[in-house]
Design a protein around this motif. Structure first.
Motif, PDB file in Angstrom:
ATOM      1  N   VAL A   1     -44.648 -23.421  29.624  1.00 28.30           N
ATOM      2  CA  VAL A   1     -45.831 -23.936  28.922  1.00 28.30           C
ATOM      3  C   VAL A   1     -46.327 -25.219  29.571  1.00 28.30           C
ATOM      4  O   VAL A   1     -47.534 -25.462  29.679  1.00 28.30           O
ATOM      5  CB  VAL A   1     -45.497 -24.185  27.434  1.00 28.30           C
ATOM      6  CG1 VAL A   1     -46.681 -24.823  26.717  1.00 28.30           C
ATOM      7  CG2 VAL A   1     -45.103 -22.877  26.760  1.00 28.30           C
ATOM      8  N   LEU A   2     -45.399 -26.052  30.057  1.00 29.34           N
ATOM      9  CA  LEU A   2     -45.749 -27.357  30.612  1.00 29.34           C
ATOM     10  C   LEU A   2     -46.121 -27.310  32.089  1.00 29.34           C
ATOM     11  O   LEU A   2     -47.030 -28.022  32.528  1.00 29.34           O
ATOM     12  CB  LEU A   2     -44.575 -28.326  30.413  1.00 29.34           C
ATOM     13  CG  LEU A   2     -44.178 -28.629  28.965  1.00 29.34           C
ATOM     14  CD1 LEU A   2     -42.910 -29.471  28.929  1.00 29.34           C
ATOM     15  CD2 LEU A   2     -45.306 -29.350  28.239  1.00 29.34           C
ATOM     16  N   THR A   3     -45.403 -26.485  32.857  1.00 29.39           N
ATOM     17  CA  THR A   3     -45.580 -26.513  34.320  1.00 29.39           C
ATOM     18  C   THR A   3     -46.620 -25.526  34.849  1.00 29.39           C
ATOM     19  O   THR A   3     -46.912 -25.537  36.038  1.00 29.39           O
ATOM     20  CB  THR A   3     -44.229 -26.218  35.016  1.00 29.39           C
ATOM     21  OG1 THR A   3     -43.766 -24.905  34.631  1.00 29.39           O
ATOM     22  CG2 THR A   3     -43.190 -27.251  34.650  1.00 29.39           C
ATOM     23  N   LYS A   4     -47.174 -24.699  33.990  1.00 27.48           N
ATOM     24  CA  LYS A   4     -48.137 -23.699  34.473  1.00 27.48           C
ATOM     25  C   LYS A   4     -49.412 -24.340  35.020  1.00 27.48           C
ATOM     26  O   LYS A   4     -50.193 -23.698  35.727  1.00 27.48           O
ATOM     27  CB  LYS A   4     -48.480 -22.707  33.373  1.00 27.48           C
ATOM     28  CG  LYS A   4     -49.193 -23.314  32.174  1.00 27.48           C
ATOM     29  CD  LYS A   4     -49.464 -22.249  31.121  1.00 27.48           C
ATOM     30  CE  LYS A   4     -50.183 -22.836  29.894  1.00 27.48           C
ATOM     31  NZ  LYS A   4     -50.424 -21.774  28.880  1.00 27.48           N
ATOM     32  N   TYR A   5     -49.633 -25.630  34.706  1.00 27.52           N
ATOM     33  CA  TYR A   5     -50.827 -26.315  35.185  1.00 27.52           C
ATOM     34  C   TYR A   5     -50.620 -26.995  36.538  1.00 27.52           C
ATOM     35  O   TYR A   5     -51.557 -27.554  37.100  1.00 27.52           O
ATOM     36  CB  TYR A   5     -51.273 -27.353  34.153  1.00 27.52           C
ATOM     37  CG  TYR A   5     -51.601 -26.758  32.803  1.00 27.52           C
ATOM     38  CD1 TYR A   5     -52.768 -26.021  32.607  1.00 27.52           C
ATOM     39  CD2 TYR A   5     -50.736 -26.909  31.726  1.00 27.52           C
ATOM     40  CE1 TYR A   5     -53.069 -25.452  31.370  1.00 27.52           C
ATOM     41  CE2 TYR A   5     -51.021 -26.350  30.475  1.00 27.52           C
ATOM     42  CZ  TYR A   5     -52.184 -25.627  30.318  1.00 27.52           C
ATOM     43  OH  TYR A   5     -52.475 -25.073  29.098  1.00 27.52           O
ATOM     44  N   LEU A   6     -49.375 -26.975  37.036  1.00 22.47           N
ATOM     45  CA  LEU A   6     -49.114 -27.587  38.345  1.00 22.47           C
ATOM     46  C   LEU A   6     -49.802 -26.781  39.451  1.00 22.47           C
ATOM     47  O   LEU A   6     -49.814 -25.550  39.414  1.00 22.47           O
ATOM     48  CB  LEU A   6     -47.609 -27.647  38.620  1.00 22.47           C
ATOM     49  CG  LEU A   6     -46.768 -28.594  37.741  1.00 22.47           C
ATOM     50  CD1 LEU A   6     -45.294 -28.450  38.094  1.00 22.47           C
ATOM     51  CD2 LEU A   6     -47.208 -30.039  37.922  1.00 22.47           C
TER      52      LEU A   6
END
Length: 225
Positions: A183-188
């Motif tokens: 959920v957190l790292t998918k925007y990297l």
């Protein structure tokens, strides 16, 4: 998130089932026959995981996979993959006359390289569904545990007790952590898999330390390991 928790529980379910099957068969079959049974069961896991591409092109194998998927949440993560390692444990326990250290080192390196080759070929031909099980993992595991027994590393009981508790907590906590990482790292923009790996390792170990550290103060925490 429930899917990750189910995957985490497969080991707890597989162990008693494997024990029952193993104890039933070992009285009737020798080690060679047990290895054959173990490899056949392992192939079922492979066809639901890393060798899924072979099953996808075969109607009979796809029917088998579909039936198994109805019976169990994840056929690849079940006693099918675990049984062969019970057999390996039996063989190691019975084999008191082990080969020299260098043969297991050579085996570990050789089978490790072959596993990389196997992985590369599976990805090259686009056969992989899940990156879990490989044929070369079986001899690699055998050499690894034989090497550990020969090395005879002496660690005091206090440290091994902590490591056992930490291992249990890390194993069951990694799946929800992986879910939250996604959920957190998918925007990297890049390095998502590596970021998930690092965050999961660090978070699981910190959580394990905190639970073990404060379990003497809060006895309920001991239920987590």
């Amino acid at each position: 998130m429930g899917r990750f928790l189910v995957h985490g529980m497969w080991l707890r379910v597989s162990i008693p089932l494997c024990c029952y099957i193993f104890l039933s068969l070992k009285l009737k079959f020798n080690n060679t026959a047990l290895i054959v049974v173990g490899v056949c069961l392992y192939c079922v896991s492979l066809l639901n995981s890393t060798y899924y591409g072979f099953a996808a092109d075969n109607e009979c194998l796809m029917v088998m996979n579909q039936v198994l998927s109805i019976v169990m949440p994840s056929p690849a993560h079940s006693f099918f993959s675990a049984f062969i390692f019970f057999v390996i444990g039996k063989i190691i326990a019975e084999n008191q006359h082990r080969a020299k250290l260098r043969y297991y080192v050579i085996g570990l390196i050789g089978f490790g390289i072959l596993e990389f080759v196997e992985t590369g070929l599976l990805y090259h031909f686009n056969l992989i569904k899940e990156n879990d099980y490989y044929f070369m993992l079986i001899p690699f595991a055998y050499c690894f545990f034989q090497l550990c027994l020969i090395a005879k590393v002496n660690i005091d009981s206090k440290r091994t007790s902590y490591m056992r508790k930490c291992s249990i907590i890390c194993y069951f906590s990694q799946f929800p952590i992986i879910f939250m990482c996604g959920v957190l790292t998918k925007y990297l923009p890049f390095g998502i898999d590596f970021a998930n790996f690092v965050i999961t390792i660090v978070a699981a170990n910190i959580l394990s330390y905190m639970i073990i550290r404060y379990s003497d103060c809060y006895a309920v925490l001991k239920n987590l390991y």
